[in-house]
Design a protein around this motif. Structure first.
Motif, short mmCIF file in Angstrom:
data_model
loop_
_atom_site.label_atom_id
_atom_site.label_comp_id
_atom_site.label_asym_id
_atom_site.label_seq_id
_atom_site.Cartn_x
_atom_site.Cartn_y
_atom_site.Cartn_z
N THR A 95 45.22 44.65 38.71
CA THR A 95 45.41 43.57 39.67
C THR A 95 46.62 43.84 40.56
O THR A 95 46.56 43.67 41.78
N LEU A 119 38.43 37.39 43.58
CA LEU A 119 38.71 37.90 44.91
C LEU A 119 38.25 36.83 45.90
O LEU A 119 37.06 36.49 45.93
N ARG A 120 39.20 36.27 46.62
CA ARG A 120 38.89 35.16 47.52
C ARG A 120 39.93 35.11 48.64
O ARG A 120 41.11 35.31 48.38
N ASP A 125 34.07 36.89 48.47
CA ASP A 125 34.25 35.90 47.41
C ASP A 125 33.54 36.45 46.17
O ASP A 125 32.31 36.53 46.15
N ILE A 152 43.48 39.00 45.71
CA ILE A 152 42.94 39.13 44.36
C ILE A 152 43.94 38.56 43.37
O ILE A 152 45.15 38.68 43.56
N ARG A 153 43.42 37.91 42.36
CA ARG A 153 44.25 37.44 41.25
C ARG A 153 43.41 37.59 39.99
O ARG A 153 42.19 37.76 40.06
N SER A 154 44.07 37.56 38.86
CA SER A 154 43.35 37.69 37.60
C SER A 154 44.00 36.82 36.54
O SER A 154 45.17 36.45 36.65
N PHE A 197 38.72 38.56 37.11
CA PHE A 197 39.31 38.83 38.42
C PHE A 197 38.63 37.95 39.46
O PHE A 197 37.41 37.80 39.45
N LEU A 222 45.86 46.57 43.12
CA LEU A 222 44.99 46.09 44.19
C LEU A 222 45.73 45.15 45.13
O LEU A 222 45.55 45.21 46.35
N GLN A 223 46.58 44.28 44.58
CA GLN A 223 47.36 43.38 45.44
C GLN A 223 48.23 44.19 46.41
O GLN A 223 48.31 43.86 47.59
N VAL A 236 38.31 43.68 51.95
CA VAL A 236 38.20 42.49 51.11
C VAL A 236 38.12 41.19 51.91
O VAL A 236 37.80 40.14 51.35
N PHE A 287 32.33 46.88 44.66
CA PHE A 287 33.55 47.04 43.86
C PHE A 287 33.95 48.51 43.77
O PHE A 287 35.13 48.84 43.83
#
Length: 132
Positions: free
Chosen positions: A12, A50-51, A33, A55-57, A48, A15-16, A29, A111
């Motif tokens: 995460t 993605l919105r 959604d 991204i958050r997890s 995870f 990716l952030q 990204v 992905f």
């Protein structure tokens, strides 16, 4: 088990960073959604989200992710996810059924495109003037 959990958390973070620093990744990204999870058969894993271009997890699992990567166990998951030849490792794991993928195949393919942003840039061979 701890290495597997740490790797998922670190995924995460990486990716952030890519989304914030790489305009191509941010475009990739944008508007997506997606909810997915990476887990073991025993139920240890991370979800995870993605919105809105971020991204958050969270630790743990949800009922209806769009896709799930389910590894036989934490050791196998860590070995496969951290392999230098990650694409080949994934294919071998699928063949041995050390990795089972459930859910939306198109989301999985998207992905895979996202994870390409985490690969180090390919080195190009130096120009060889003697070749001509």
């Amino acid at each position: 088990m701890l290495k597997f959990k740490f790797l998922l958390w670190m995924f995460t973070q990486l990716l952030q960073r890519q989304i914030k620093t790489n305009p191509d990744c941010a475009r990739y990204v944008a508007g997506k959604d997606l909810v997915f999870q990476i887990r073991t058969e025993a139920g240890v894993g991370r979800t995870f989200f993605l919105r809105d271009g971020a991204i958050r997890s969270v630790a743990g699992l949800v009922d209806r992710p769009q896709f799930t990567f389910s590894f036989k166990d934490a050791n196998q998951g860590f070995a496969i996810l951290s392999a230098k030849d990650s694409q080949a490792a994934f294919l071998r794991a699928l063949g041995r059924q050390d990795l089972i993928i459930h859910g939306d195949f198109l989301a999985v393919m998207w992905f895979q495109g996202l994870t390409a942003f985490l690969q180090p840039p390919k080195k190009t061979a130096p120009y060889d003037r003697t070749a001509f």
